[in-house]
Write an enzyme that holds these catalytic residues in place. Sequence first.
Site, short mmCIF file in Angstrom:
data_model
loop_
_atom_site.label_atom_id
_atom_site.label_comp_id
_atom_site.label_asym_id
_atom_site.label_seq_id
_atom_site.Cartn_x
_atom_site.Cartn_y
_atom_site.Cartn_z
N VAL A 126 -30.94 0.03 -58.41
CA VAL A 126 -32.08 -0.35 -57.59
C VAL A 126 -31.57 -0.16 -56.15
O VAL A 126 -30.84 -1.00 -55.63
CB VAL A 126 -32.54 -1.80 -57.86
CG1 VAL A 126 -33.65 -2.21 -56.91
CG2 VAL A 126 -32.99 -1.95 -59.32
N PRO A 127 -31.90 0.98 -55.54
CA PRO A 127 -31.19 1.46 -54.35
C PRO A 127 -31.50 0.74 -53.04
O PRO A 127 -32.06 1.31 -52.10
CB PRO A 127 -31.60 2.93 -54.30
CG PRO A 127 -32.97 2.94 -54.89
CD PRO A 127 -32.93 1.91 -55.98
N CYS A 128 -31.04 -0.49 -52.93
CA CYS A 128 -31.23 -1.25 -51.69
C CYS A 128 -30.44 -0.62 -50.54
O CYS A 128 -30.73 -0.89 -49.37
CB CYS A 128 -30.87 -2.71 -51.89
SG CYS A 128 -29.22 -3.01 -52.53
N HIS A 129 -29.47 0.23 -50.86
CA HIS A 129 -28.69 0.89 -49.80
C HIS A 129 -29.54 1.89 -49.02
O HIS A 129 -29.15 2.31 -47.94
CB HIS A 129 -27.46 1.59 -50.40
CG HIS A 129 -27.78 2.64 -51.41
ND1 HIS A 129 -27.98 2.35 -52.75
CD2 HIS A 129 -27.94 3.97 -51.29
CE1 HIS A 129 -28.24 3.47 -53.41
NE2 HIS A 129 -28.23 4.47 -52.54
#
Length: 181
Positions: A126-129
């Site tokens: 889950v690409p919070c970056h």
Amino acid sequence: MKLYTTTSKSPVGPLRLYANEGALTAIYLENHKRAPVLVASEGDGHPVLREAQRQLEEYFAGGRVSFDLPLEPVGTPFQHMVWKALREIPLGVTWSYAGLARHIGREGASRAVGSANARNPLSIVVPCHRVVGTSGKLTGYAGGVPTKQWLLEHEQRMRGHSPSAGFDALSSDRRSAPGAP
């Protein structure tokens, strides 16, 4: 609920993966800020953990642009809304916190979005970056800003962009991405 865990090597350091009977529940980076202490059984043979490791290896090798895993992170309804929206950000594209708030129909909720983003238990998958400050500046990341920068540069290489171009190049991707805030 019984949890299983395993550790996976990666270019950004060891990743601690957790799953329940049928879904991935968390991925924590080494020295992950706000990572809870979870009680879990060793799960090296767990099918969800094995599949998550395989897909993460493909991602780090440059051959996987999205993840197809059963996910069951623990969080509030608002956090789940934010985490679902994070999965809509395309590989190598960044959105601002304000843009993400607009995308979920909560304009003006940038801080709440930032808080939900910071509590994302499924790093990388889950690409919070992919969420940055409004100016495009890299802001905090539970795994550290250098890890965030590495992940974004890795994704830019996967998209065929030069990482040496810097993050200003991401601005044009953000504007041109379908549905991007």
